[in-house]
Design a protein around this motif. Structure first.
Motif, PDB file in Angstrom:
ATOM      1  N   ASP A   1       0.773  -1.200  -0.079  1.00 37.78           N
ATOM      2  CA  ASP A   1       0.166  -0.034   0.108  1.00 37.78           C
ATOM      3  C   ASP A   1       0.893   1.255   0.058  1.00 37.78           C
ATOM      4  OD1 ASP A   1       1.026   0.038   2.415  1.00 37.78           O
ATOM      5  OD2 ASP A   1      -0.972  -0.145   3.419  1.00 37.78           O
ATOM      6  N   GLN A   2       2.074   1.375  -0.304  1.00 36.76           N
ATOM      7  CA  GLN A   2       3.086   2.437  -0.342  1.00 36.76           C
ATOM      8  C   GLN A   2       4.199   1.731  -1.087  1.00 36.76           C
ATOM      9  OE1 GLN A   2       5.195   3.162   3.527  1.00 36.76           O
ATOM     10  NE2 GLN A   2       4.005   1.528   4.457  1.00 36.76           N
TER      11      GLN A   2
ATOM     12  N   PHE B   1      -1.338   0.867  -6.429  1.00 35.10           N
ATOM     13  CA  PHE B   1      -1.042   0.312  -5.016  1.00 35.10           C
ATOM     14  C   PHE B   1      -2.105  -1.025  -4.800  1.00 35.10           C
ATOM     15  CE2 PHE B   1       0.776   4.339  -4.400  1.00 35.10           C
ATOM     16  CZ  PHE B   1       1.931   4.067  -3.998  1.00 35.10           C
ATOM     17  N   GLU B   2      -1.424  -1.823  -3.871  1.00 38.73           N
ATOM     18  CA  GLU B   2      -2.300  -3.111  -3.540  1.00 38.73           C
ATOM     19  C   GLU B   2      -3.008  -3.784  -4.943  1.00 38.73           C
ATOM     20  OE1 GLU B   2      -5.688  -1.360  -1.162  1.00 38.73           O
ATOM     21  OE2 GLU B   2      -4.177  -1.523   0.500  1.00 38.73           O
TER      22      GLU B   2
ATOM     23  N   GLN C   1      -6.316  -6.855  -7.654  1.00 39.80           N
ATOM     24  CA  GLN C   1      -6.283  -6.074  -6.688  1.00 39.80           C
ATOM     25  C   GLN C   1      -6.720  -6.501  -5.404  1.00 39.80           C
ATOM     26  OE1 GLN C   1      -9.060  -2.783  -8.093  1.00 39.80           O
ATOM     27  NE2 GLN C   1      -7.551  -2.289  -9.969  1.00 39.80           N
ATOM     28  N   ARG C   2      -6.348  -5.847  -4.230  1.00 44.53           N
ATOM     29  CA  ARG C   2      -6.549  -6.486  -3.031  1.00 44.53           C
ATOM     30  C   ARG C   2      -7.995  -6.727  -2.833  1.00 44.53           C
ATOM     31  NH1 ARG C   2      -2.973  -4.385   2.024  1.00 44.53           N
ATOM     32  NH2 ARG C   2      -1.650  -5.183   0.545  1.00 44.53           N
TER      33      ARG C   2
END
Length: 474
Positions: A60-61, A148-149, A170-171
């Motif tokens: 996530d970063q 992200f994710e 994706q998450r």
């Protein structure tokens, strides 16, 4: 036995084949896998070269391996393929083993920030490196390129179209399949544990874990620990654990009989040659015949290159930790330039090497730089592998560079028309390595290379002034 340095130098001194004539410049749609240091600078260089870029990051970063988490995997050794995986291998006490001036990108020097919340030390803790990468990301607006994710599930060449099909997840659970002209793999190599093969280990009753899952020393309190390894992380972790453990026994190939025994400065740490065998009564027997009854074996034994998403019909594979065949550790000849790798070499100053490799890749993809023919690249690869074998260098050390990294960097820089390694950076690396061996406890805080820092700062002024000038021109 000749060192790996010799063999890499032999590779770099091979005659450089005359490349084909450059083609008209082109812009490509490029996927970058990973938003760690390698992926971030690769995204920057690709965009500077005029390419369209998407960076896939499952976290996530930004930051990759520099994102610390106290979490560890469900299988502490890493045998279970179904385990919950954690990307980072950072332990809480980790500080860099290189000075910040040496390890930063040339386009964005790693300087001390005038901020009480930042770590001003020349060998800062891991959080400061993450903050530096976050600063770098903001400075160049790279975060707008990152998804992200989003985990890459499959990368497959569509041969008829000469395109790459990437399936990502994706998450949230949403799957997506997209087509790209090129793929650059920057997923790092500090996630998949490599463990020592020890006779009798299946019968041994104690606990095992890999340093990938080491965070803090407290779980080792009052335990008898056998730690395998002699790398920088092994040195750090053994000292970390010694503060709480009953005994720490370090086993390594590099430990000879005359250097084994109690370690200076500690009354509960001993050095040993490698483990001969372990037994169901809990004993660990070393190659010199000595033995201990241990509670835990901690493998500080490195990592495997791992690309579970990559499908190339066997063109690129990992064999005994050699990723190949690769031209200069970057391009698979049969798939160049549309598949490439950034960041495979180890025992290097990583960030500046990532920067040069990504400049080379970006320029080749735009046709500003030309590669030799596939046949010439394969000849170079085969000559390199032959030189390693002739020198007795194990296959698993193919990407190990050490001091030969600077010749390699200079070779890549020449392909890009970039300046060679700065003398101060080379000297700073060599001085740091020497001090690390002589003063492993204090080298980070007892530096005597201030003249090199002054030289670095002079160059940093030039770099930043050039950056300002470039912005003014744009």
């Amino acid at each position: 036995m000749p060192t790996t340095t010799t063999t890499i130098q032999m590779q770099c001194h091979l005659p450089i084949p005359q490349p084909p004539a450059p083609q008209p410049l082109t812009s490509r749609h490029v996927a970058v896998i990973g938003a760690g240091a390698a992926g971030l600078v690769t995204a920057l260089e690709l965009r500077r070269e005029g390419h369209s870029v998407v960076v896939f990051e499952r976290g996530d970063q930004v930051g990759g391996t520099w994102v610390y988490t106290p979490k560890i995997e469900s299988d502490p050794v890493g045998f279970d393929p179904a385990r919950t995986t954690i990307h980072s291998s950072l332990y809480k006490s980790l500080r860099t083993n290189l000075p910040r001036e040496c390890m930063g990108f040339r386009c964005y020097p790693f300087v001390t920030k005038d901020d009480p919340d930042r770590d001003p030390r020349r060998y800062p803790g891991h959080r400061e490196v993450l903050l530096y990468l976050q600063d770098f990301t903001r400075e160049f607006g790279i975060d707008e390129l990152v998804r992200f994710e989003t985990e890459v599930v499959r990368v497959r060449l569509e041969e008829e179209e000469e395109k790459w099909k990437i399936k990502s997840k994706q998450r949230s659970g949403k799957d997506e399949t997209e087509i790209f002209d090129a793929v650059v793999i920057c997923n790092g190599h500090y996630t998949e544990p490599r463990v020592a093969q020890i006779p009798g280990i299946n019968e041994w009753p104690g606990k095992q874990m890999h340093s990938h899952n080491y965070r803090v020393p407290e779980p080792f309190r009052d335990q008898v620990v056998v730690l395998i390894g002699s790398s920088a992380s092994a040195v750090d972790i053994s000292r970390d654990i010694a503060g709480v453990a009953k005994e720490v026994h370090v086993a390594a190939r590099s430990v000879a009989d005359e250097t084994s025994g109690e370690q200076s400065g500690y009354d509960n740490m001993w050095l040993h040659p490698m483990i001969e065998s372990v037994h169901k009564d809990g004993t660990v027997i070393f190659q010199d015949g000595r033995f201990v009854h241990a509670d835990i074996i901690l493998h500080c034994t490195g990592y495997k290159y791992h690309f579970p998403f990559l499908e190339t019909n066997g063109i690129v594979n990992v064999d005994d930790n050699r990723v190949g065949p690769l031209y200069k550790h970057v391009f698979p000849p049969a798939l160049a330039p549309c598949l490439s790798f950034v960041g495979l070499p180890w025992k290097v100053v990583p960030f500046p090497m990532f920067e040069l490799q990504s400049k080379w890749i970006a320029g080749v993809l735009s046709n500003r730089f030309a590669l030799p023919t596939q046949e010439k690249m394969m000849e170079d690869v085969e000559a390199f592998y032959s030189s390693l074998e002739a020198s007795g260098v194990p296959k698993r050390y193919t990407h190990n560079m050490g001091s030969s990294q600077f010749e390699y960097n200079n070779w890549v820089a020449a392909q890009c028309g970039c300046p060679e390694n700065e003398d101060w950076r080379v000297q700073m690396y060599n001085t740091s390595s020497k001090n690390k061996r002589a003063q492993p406890e204090s080298y980070r805080d007892d530096c005597e290379d201030h003249h090199l820092v002054l030289q670095a700062c002079e160059d940093f002024m030039k770099y930043t002034s050039h950056k300002v000038s470039d912005r003014s021109a744009s």
